[in-house]
Design an enzyme around this catalytic site. Structure first.
Site, PDB file in Angstrom:
ATOM      1  CG  ASP A  31      23.620  32.577  27.815  1.00  0.00           C
ATOM      2  OD1 ASP A  31      24.117  33.548  27.221  1.00  0.00           O
ATOM      3  OD2 ASP A  31      24.265  31.855  28.596  1.00  0.00           O
ATOM      4  CG  ASN A  32      23.156  38.309  26.891  1.00  0.00           C
ATOM      5  OD1 ASN A  32      24.007  37.466  27.129  1.00  0.00           O
ATOM      6  ND2 ASN A  32      23.308  39.592  27.186  1.00  0.00           N
ATOM      7  CB  VAL A  57      19.016  38.071  33.141  1.00  0.00           C
ATOM      8  CG1 VAL A  57      18.771  36.690  32.595  1.00  0.00           C
ATOM      9  CG2 VAL A  57      20.486  38.309  33.416  1.00  0.00           C
ATOM     10  CE  LYS A  91      22.224  47.656  31.326  1.00  0.00           C
ATOM     11  NZ  LYS A  91      21.840  48.042  29.937  1.00  0.00           N
ATOM     12  CE  LYS A 105       9.166  40.967  47.431  1.00  0.00           C
ATOM     13  NZ  LYS A 105       8.581  41.967  46.526  1.00  0.00           N
ATOM     14  CE1 TYR A 145      32.408  38.129  37.030  1.00  0.00           C
ATOM     15  CE2 TYR A 145      34.397  37.781  38.315  1.00  0.00           C
ATOM     16  CZ  TYR A 145      33.246  37.296  37.749  1.00  0.00           C
ATOM     17  OH  TYR A 145      32.921  35.965  37.895  1.00  0.00           O
ATOM     18  CE  LYS A 149      29.511  37.197  39.147  1.00  0.00           C
ATOM     19  NZ  LYS A 149      28.334  36.363  38.867  1.00  0.00           N
ATOM     20  CB  THR A 175      35.687  26.461  37.801  1.00  0.00           C
ATOM     21  OG1 THR A 175      35.475  26.703  39.192  1.00  0.00           O
ATOM     22  CG2 THR A 175      35.018  25.159  37.417  1.00  0.00           C
ATOM     23  NE  ARG A 186      37.527  31.937  32.139  1.00  0.00           N
ATOM     24  CZ  ARG A 186      36.286  31.716  32.548  1.00  0.00           C
ATOM     25  NH1 ARG A 186      35.947  31.923  33.789  1.00  0.00           N
ATOM     26  NH2 ARG A 186      35.381  31.306  31.695  1.00  0.00           N
TER      27      ARG A 186
HETATM   28  N1  UDP Z   1      47.630  34.415  33.152  1.00  0.00           N
HETATM   29  C1  UDP Z   1      48.837  34.271  32.467  1.00  0.00           C
HETATM   30  N2  UDP Z   1      48.799  34.122  31.119  1.00  0.00           N
HETATM   31  C2  UDP Z   1      47.648  34.108  30.399  1.00  0.00           C
HETATM   32  C3  UDP Z   1      46.423  34.250  31.091  1.00  0.00           C
HETATM   33  C4  UDP Z   1      46.466  34.400  32.475  1.00  0.00           C
HETATM   34  O1  UDP Z   1      49.924  34.279  33.077  1.00  0.00           O
HETATM   35  O2  UDP Z   1      47.716  33.980  29.150  1.00  0.00           O
HETATM   36  C5  UDP Z   1      47.677  34.577  34.612  1.00  0.00           C
HETATM   37  C6  UDP Z   1      46.904  35.798  35.117  1.00  0.00           C
HETATM   38  O3  UDP Z   1      47.755  36.932  35.140  1.00  0.00           O
HETATM   39  C7  UDP Z   1      46.478  35.350  36.494  1.00  0.00           C
HETATM   40  C8  UDP Z   1      46.326  33.839  36.363  1.00  0.00           C
HETATM   41  O4  UDP Z   1      47.015  33.472  35.178  1.00  0.00           O
HETATM   42  O5  UDP Z   1      47.475  35.643  37.449  1.00  0.00           O
HETATM   43  C9  UDP Z   1      44.861  33.391  36.238  1.00  0.00           C
HETATM   44  O6  UDP Z   1      44.276  34.168  35.253  1.00  0.00           O
HETATM   45  P1  UDP Z   1      42.816  33.899  34.691  1.00  0.00           P
HETATM   46  O7  UDP Z   1      42.598  34.888  33.597  1.00  0.00           O
HETATM   47  O8  UDP Z   1      42.664  32.471  34.349  1.00  0.00           O
HETATM   48  O9  UDP Z   1      41.810  34.177  35.868  1.00  0.00           O
HETATM   49  P2  UDP Z   1      41.830  35.024  37.216  1.00  0.00           P
HETATM   50  O10 UDP Z   1      42.189  34.043  38.252  1.00  0.00           O
HETATM   51  O11 UDP Z   1      42.857  36.128  37.123  1.00  0.00           O
HETATM   52  O12 UDP Z   1      40.447  35.524  37.319  1.00  0.00           O
END
Ligand code: UDP
Length: 313
Positions: A31-32, A57, A91, A105, A145, A149, A175, A186
């Site tokens: 991990d960095n 990585v 990256k 590999k 992102y 991915k 998750t 999140r």
């Molecule tokens: N969200 C929100 N308030 C917050 C953070 C997130 O209403 O303080 C909403 C965001 O707009 C999204 C959902 O919650 O619709 C899930 O956001 P998250 O950042 O957890 O992950 P995502 O599923 O978007 O990758």
């Protein structure tokens, strides 16, 4: 088995380190630390089957000795992180996946890619099954992102097809659990921490967008079952119990018994409006489905954040 876990000091990566060690495997955690933290793995320091290497990585990876598995979990993963670290995110998904699968590999190791529901973008099909190709804006803020991915999946399958590497692709949906950073942006850690402090819960947009939340122990079990399977093509892993963000805010307020208000804020650009995993494939081929209820998982997560505060007071 001897296993390399990239992003092993992150949220999912560190739980995977714990799990693989408990299963009796040797774990090398790489991990960095740009979004991961040694706090997540400090309890493993000194264990004879565990080794931590601070490393980026996206550079050429050298590991001495045999490797049976490479579990590639390195990447910023919260929208705030990957928007603050757009180049690193691109990256690690592209160059980092190339380095990690190149190592697989070289070692004759198997390779698991941590992919994401973000490959479906703001989906036009609901729920999302593995056959759906997605609706991604390549130049939107989340494109760094999502496209990284998507590229990571493409190179993983190319190495499978052209170099015969035995690969797995987990499409991980939202998750949550202990070891998320309180301020990673999140929705789960944000709402819990706001409610614990009596601050308003920041709901983005009108709060009618949907998500479903999978507890970390269920996710780890799903990943392990995928490792044990022989499925080379993507498998959705997530909890199908869908709810709006408004509903989720109320669940958090009830569980914490908080009288925090709701504060509506602007919806981030390209925020997916609906999301729900179709986990039929995981049920059929892995015999897996989530077991932990939202209430049970949230209570454990709330306790984790409560303890974190008490320790910092
Ligand atoms: N969200 C929100 N308030 C917050 C953070 C997130 O209403 O303080 C909403 C965001 O707009 C999204 C959902 O919650 O619709 C899930 O956001 P998250 O950042 O957890 O992950 P995502 O599923 O978007 O990758």
């Amino acid at each position: 088995m001897r296993v390399l876990i990239t992003g092993g000091a992150g949220f999912i990566g560190s739980h995977l380190c714990d799990f693989m060690l408990e299963k009796g495997h040797d774990v090398i955690c790489m991990d960095n630390l740009i979004t991961g933290s040694t706090d997540n793995i400090s309890h493993l320091a000194g264990k004879k089957n565990f080794k931590f290497i601070e490393y980026d990585v996206t550079e050429y990876i050298f590991i001495e000795g045999k490797l049976d598995w490479i579990l590639h979990f390195a990447s910023p993963a919260s929208p705030i992180d990957y928007m603050e670290l757009p180049i690193q995110t691109l990256k690690v998904g592209s160059l980092g996946t190339h380095k990690a699968i190149g190592l697989a590999k070289n070692k004759g190791a198997k390779f698991l890619l941590a992919s994401t529901s973000e490959v479906y973008g703001d989906p036009l099909e609901h729920p999302q099954s593995e056959n759906y190709w997605g609706n991604v804006n390549p130049i939107g803020p989340r494109g760094v992102y999502d496209e990284a991915k998507r590229f990571a999946e493409a190179i993983t399958i190319a190495y499978h097809r052209y170099h015969n590497i035995d690969v797995r692709i987990a499409r991980i949906f939202n998750t949550y659990g202990p070891r998320m950073r309180p301020y990673d942006g999140r929705v789960v850690p944000t709402f819990i921490n706001q409610a614990l402090r009596g601050e308003p819960l920041t709901v983005f947009g009108n709060g009618n967008q949907t998500r479903s939340f999978c507890y970390i122990s269920d996710m780890i079990e799903g990943i392990y079952k995928l490792i044990e399977s022989d499925e080379n093509y993507p498998v959705n892993l997530g909890n199908p119990e869908e709810m709006t963000i408004n509903q989720f805010a109320n669940v958090v307020l009830d569980l914490i018994d908080s009288d925090s208000k709701i504060l509506y804020k602007e919806l981030p650009v390209n925020d997916p409006q609906i999301r729900q995993p179709d986990i039929t494939k995981a049920k059929n081929i892995l015999n897996w489905e989530p077991k932990v209820s939202l209430k049970e998982g949230l209570l454990k997560t709330i306790n984790y954040f409560k303890k974190l505060y008490d320790n910092r007071k």
